[in-house]
Design an enzyme around this catalytic site. Structure first.
Site, PDB file in Angstrom:
ATOM      1  N   HIS A  82       0.831  -1.210   0.000  1.00  0.00           N
ATOM      2  CA  HIS A  82       0.000   0.000   0.000  1.00  0.00           C
ATOM      3  C   HIS A  82       0.860   1.253   0.000  1.00  0.00           C
ATOM      4  O   HIS A  82       2.062   1.221   0.266  1.00  0.00           O
ATOM      5  CB  HIS A  82      -0.948   0.003   1.203  1.00  0.00           C
ATOM      6  CG  HIS A  82      -0.291   0.143   2.540  1.00  0.00           C
ATOM      7  ND1 HIS A  82       0.135   1.349   3.032  1.00  0.00           N
ATOM      8  CD2 HIS A  82       0.002  -0.775   3.501  1.00  0.00           C
ATOM      9  CE1 HIS A  82       0.651   1.184   4.241  1.00  0.00           C
ATOM     10  NE2 HIS A  82       0.591  -0.110   4.545  1.00  0.00           N
ATOM     11  N   CYS A 120       3.028  -4.535   6.847  1.00  0.00           N
ATOM     12  CA  CYS A 120       2.739  -4.412   5.427  1.00  0.00           C
ATOM     13  C   CYS A 120       3.976  -3.987   4.639  1.00  0.00           C
ATOM     14  O   CYS A 120       5.042  -3.735   5.203  1.00  0.00           O
ATOM     15  CB  CYS A 120       1.620  -3.394   5.210  1.00  0.00           C
ATOM     16  SG  CYS A 120      -0.010  -3.947   5.778  1.00  0.00           S
TER      17      CYS A 120
END
Length: 202
Positions: free
Chosen positions: A148, A164
């Site tokens: 992301h 992440c």
């Protein structure tokens, strides 16, 4: 934008591609696989004829690991399960994978200093190795591990995330456009292999 690499050349040996290379019929060449190196803090986009791009990234400050609640980046073979955010403007803020209606700014960040900012696009990963990164308390999908976007102030090339894989918006937009759902994603702790190719991801 990502570092463009000529096909058949290994990491650190690539040359800048000429304009138009990697584009077929005016469309960008799609990824066959992605390879993420925690040691190098880079993501490699692999085409059918070999390495196409490197992108700087930031993975977990806690290092590699698969357990729920560890705050680590999971290792092994994954696939892109879902792509979220197509058509949203750069800087779109997501919470629980839904746009909040906000666009990231330093002023917004100052109002919410403890937020883990998930911006612009989401590639949601699903583990493919039962008992390692799929199922039980080590399930990548249920841990909500994404590729992301993040705030410009966050550094690339050093591990700083909560698990992440963070990317800069321009790189993420390019990657998003070139990565179909179902694309294999291999995450490894060490450097890229010298014979880096999409076959090694499977």
């Amino acid at each position: 934008m990502g570092e463009q690499i000529s096909p058949k050349r290994g990491p650190g040996q690539g040359l800048k591609q000429q304009a138009g290379q990697g584009v077929q019929g005016g469309q960008p060449e799609l990824a066959v696989a992605l390879w993420i190196s925690l040691a190098e803090q880079r993501l490699a986009l692999l085409g059918r004829d070999g390495l196409r791009h490197f992108y700087p990234i930031s993975t977990a400050v806690n290092g590699p690991g698969e357990r729920n609640g560890s705050g680590c980046t999971p290792l092994g073979l994954h696939r892109v399960r879902l792509k979220i955010g197509d058509g949203c403007p750069p800087g779109t803020v997501f919470r629980a994978r839904r746009p909040t209606g906000e666009i990231y700014s330093p002023e917004l960040a100052a109002s919410y200093p403890n937020r883990d900012w998930i911006l612009t696009r989401i590639l949601w990963l699903s583990g493919q190795e039962p008992g390692r990164n799929r199922g039980g308390d080590c399930d990548t999908l249920r841990r909500f591990i994404y590729i992301h976007g993040c705030a410009d102030a966050e550094p690339m090339g050093v591990p700083r995330s909560h698990g992440c894989i963070r990317m800069r918006d321009p790189d993420l937009l390019e990657l998003f456009a070139r990565t179909p759902m179902g694309t294999p994603v291999r995450i490894e702790p060490g450097p890229f292999p010298l014979d880096l190719g999409w076959g090694g991801c499977l």
